[in-house]
Design a protein around this motif. Structure first.
Motif, short mmCIF file in Angstrom:
data_model
loop_
_atom_site.label_atom_id
_atom_site.label_comp_id
_atom_site.label_asym_id
_atom_site.label_seq_id
_atom_site.Cartn_x
_atom_site.Cartn_y
_atom_site.Cartn_z
N ARG A 116 12.23 -66.20 -10.67
CA ARG A 116 12.37 -65.11 -11.64
C ARG A 116 12.81 -63.85 -10.88
NH1 ARG A 116 7.00 -65.29 -10.25
NH2 ARG A 116 6.06 -63.26 -9.73
N PRO A 117 13.34 -62.86 -11.57
CA PRO A 117 13.73 -61.62 -10.89
C PRO A 117 12.53 -60.97 -10.20
CG PRO A 117 14.71 -61.70 -13.07
CD PRO A 117 13.75 -62.85 -13.00
N ASP A 131 7.20 -58.69 -9.76
CA ASP A 131 8.06 -59.12 -10.86
C ASP A 131 9.04 -58.00 -11.23
OD1 ASP A 131 8.62 -61.09 -13.10
OD2 ASP A 131 8.19 -59.25 -14.22
N SER A 133 11.35 -58.57 -13.89
CA SER A 133 11.95 -58.96 -15.17
C SER A 133 12.24 -57.75 -16.05
CB SER A 133 11.03 -59.93 -15.91
OG SER A 133 10.82 -61.10 -15.14
N HIS A 134 11.37 -56.74 -15.99
CA HIS A 134 11.56 -55.54 -16.81
C HIS A 134 12.68 -54.65 -16.29
CE1 HIS A 134 9.06 -54.40 -13.45
NE2 HIS A 134 9.08 -53.12 -13.78
N TRP A 136 15.51 -56.13 -14.82
CA TRP A 136 16.75 -56.91 -14.89
C TRP A 136 17.55 -56.46 -16.11
CZ3 TRP A 136 17.82 -59.54 -10.69
CH2 TRP A 136 18.85 -60.47 -10.69
N GLU A 166 23.81 -58.76 -10.94
CA GLU A 166 23.04 -59.75 -11.69
C GLU A 166 23.96 -60.82 -12.28
OE1 GLU A 166 19.88 -56.32 -13.18
OE2 GLU A 166 21.05 -57.45 -14.63
N ASN A 195 18.11 -63.63 -7.29
CA ASN A 195 17.21 -62.97 -8.25
C ASN A 195 16.45 -61.81 -7.60
OD1 ASN A 195 17.69 -64.16 -10.75
ND2 ASN A 195 16.39 -65.92 -10.28
N LYS A 197 16.28 -57.95 -7.30
CA LYS A 197 16.75 -56.73 -7.96
C LYS A 197 16.72 -55.53 -7.03
CE LYS A 197 17.91 -54.00 -11.43
NZ LYS A 197 19.25 -54.04 -12.06
#
Length: 605
Positions: A116-117, A131, A133-134, A136, A166, A195, A197
């Motif tokens: 995951r990112p 993490d 994800s927020h 990305w 990305e 992945n 960021k």
């Protein structure tokens, strides 16, 4: 204590990290930054690896005097390029490199791919995989702002990618502090493939210095030289007052600025978007890299028109390829275009070059109307430029055609479009038109990372620029700081006892190993160290360069002379003698095997 690199190895697949033991001989022979990165690539990565594979590695490296020398604050990103499938190193200044050293590390080795990112948070000796994800999908500006708020620390330094990275655009950049880019070669895509960021760093430790009583006076002497040069050397005065974007005016006057996709080198309207116009209409204040008294980053604000309110900071290459290169004569629009590229994580040089190529194809009726979807790519049409860029970013319609760069796009378009594709080895030209500047044309062809105007066309310039990347110091300072001063500081910091003769010898070692690495990865020099036909055939028609080309015969002679100067044979392969002389015996079997394969291929053809 003699200096040794402290390198962290990060595995994104397993979310683990540890210290990588660097051979002490590598530290002395390859110094840091670009040199150490090339040695790591050779040793740690297999021949033919896909640059976007999980096993591919990228290195974020500083040098022994990073954070100590005034302006010695750069970070060198080294990786195999998804654009060229050969070596790449890209440089970013600002504050990140010094902060990493203050956290107790001289560099990072990053490998693997997270499920995951994620972003890395390094706080002195502590490392966290967090993490992302927020984050990305956010632009580089948005992600950096959000991370600072999340970490509640305004002093944290952040490298990050934008949507272009990305989405694995092969000319995606890595950004920091909004406008400072490790732009060329596709580092952002390598991060995106993993992945990854962002990497955020906060350090509080003192930097290692072997002999402070010697190092501090030398460092202070360097600072005084730089401060004095602000009013005694014209080039320094220009940088301090206007930044790099000012120089598009004299380059146009000299006839070698990118104009209309390198068809010309002079543009009568350059004064509308040059440094004087920027100073009058936009400039607010200047910024500098850590510890640098120069302040060559001219921050500004668009104060009127459609793009008013946007903070901007154009540099030379972006201002050229997104200004004169596509005939945008509106300053406010041009500086906004450079911001858009940084914000979305693009190499602005390549993106501008690709746009000029697209416009020339459009002018000649080579683009399919159905895929254009009404986009008008006439020269200077900013609305059409932004529409094209958004489609490139999302790989939609006509944008999908240009998302892989001009070499791939020209192969698909056909119809003679290759003549307009200004690239070498798959990487787009920098901001100079070589017809009237043969030195630039030569370094575009022979550079170990594809077209780059900071490679150096003459031996002493190439050595100086190579050393700047080893020390992760500013390449512009070579005009003010002499090699012997850098060596004095380096010796005081490391206790290496380097001599004057080590300056050219070390630079040559790096250049030879870089060429050997590229040959290992498939480079055939006489096939690949070449320039587009336009450079040899299409005469300039305006300015002092009118009538000029770079004759093919002259280019061949210049290239052969450059090969010989470096220690290569007439075919561009490093000789066994040169490799052994520079301590690169391990590369001899690979280079000799590639040489034999190249000769056999020519016989078979």
């Amino acid at each position: 204590m003699v200096f040794t690199h402290r390198i962290m190895e990060v595995n994104l697949t397993t979310h683990t990290h540890g210290q990588y033991a660097i051979d002490p001989k590598w530290t002395r022979d390859f110094i840091g930054g670009r040199g150490l990165g090339i040695r790591l690539l050779w040793e740690r990565t297999p021949k033919g690896i896909d640059p976007l594979a999980p096993e591919a590695e990228l290195y974020l490296l500083t040098g022994p005097i990073t954070g100590i020398a005034p302006g010695g604050a750069h970070t060198c990103l080294v990786f195999k390029s998804p654009q060229t499938n050969t070596l790449n190193y890209s440089i970013t200044g600002a504050q990140w490199g010094q902060e990493l050293r203050s956290a107790g590390w001289d560099g990072l080795i990053i490998t693997g791919r997270s499920e995951r990112p994620v972003y890395l948070l390094i706080e002195d000796g502590a490392v966290q995989f967090r993490d992302a994800s927020h984050l990305w999908g956010l632009t580089t500006f948005e992600a950096e702002k959000q991370l600072r708020e999340e970490l509640k620390d305004s002093r944290v330094r952040i490298l990050n990618i934008g949507p272009a990275g990305e989405k694995l655009i092969p000319y995606a950049s890595v950004q920091q502090e909004m406008f400072r880019s490790a732009a060329r070669g596709g580092g952002g895509a390598v991060w995106g493939s993993k992945n990854l960021k962002a990497v955020a760093v906060r350090g509080t430790r003192a930097l290692p210095v072997h002999n402070p009583s010697q190092a501090i006076p030398i460092r202070n002497e360097m600072e005084k030289i730089l401060k004095d040069s602000r009013t005694t050397i014209r080039r320094t005065y220009d940088l301090v007052r206007w930044g790099g974007s000012m120089t598009n005016m004299p380059h146009s006057d000299e006839g070698h600025l990118d104009v209309a996709n390198y068809r010309e080198g002079h543009w009568p309207e350059i004064n509308k978007i040059g440094g004087l116009a920027y100073e009058r209409l936009c400039r607010a204040r200047s910024r500098g890299c850590f510890g640098c008294p120069m302040g060559c980053m001219p921050l500004g604000v668009v104060r009127e028109g459609e793009f008013s309110g946007n903070v901007v900071c154009p540099d030379l290459e972006a201002a050229a390829t997104m200004g004169s290169g596509i005939l945008v004569n509106d300053l406010n629009a041009m500086v906004y275009l450079t911001r858009w590229a940084d914000e979305h994580g693009f190499d602005s040089t390549s993106l501008g070059n690709i746009t000029g190529f697209a416009m020339e194809c459009y002018e000649n009726g080579l683009l399919p109307e159905a895929e254009l979807e009404g986009i008008d790519l006439s020269w200077g049409n900013v609305e059409g430029v932004l529409a094209l860029w958004n489609r490139i970013l999302n790989r939609e319609g006509i944008g999908a055609l240009f998302a892989e760069g001009v070499k791939t796009a020209a192969a698909k378009i056909g119809g003679g479009s290759q003549h307009y594709a200004m690239q070498v080895k798959g990487r787009e030209f920098a901001c100079f038109t070589p017809q009237a500047d043969h030195k630039q044309g030569l370094q575009y062809a022979v550079s170990d990372k594809g077209p780059a105007h900071h490679f150096g066309g003459k031996a002493d310039h190439t050595q100086q620029r190579t050393w700047a990347d080893l020390l992760t110091a500013c390449t512009w300072q070579r005009r003010m700081i002499k090699p012997e001063i850098y060596l004095k500081l380096l010796n005081a910091v490391t206790d290496w006892q380097l001599q004057a003769g080590d300056w050219p010898l070390t630079a040559e070692r790096i250049l030879l190993l870089a060429r050997a690495y590229n040959i290992r990865e498939g480079l055939i020099p006489l096939r690949d160290d070449v320039l587009p036909e336009r450079v040899h055939a299409d005469k300039l028609t305006t300015g002092v360069g009118a009538g000029q080309v770079y004759p093919r015969e002259q280019f061949a002679m210049d290239r052969k002379a450059w090969y010989g100067e470096l220690g290569c044979d007439a075919g561009g392969f490093p000789t066994p003698e040169a490799l052994k002389e520079h301590g690169l015996e391990f590369a001899v079997p690979v280079v000799e095997s590639s040489r034999r394969d190249s000769v056999q291929g020519c016989i078979e053809r």
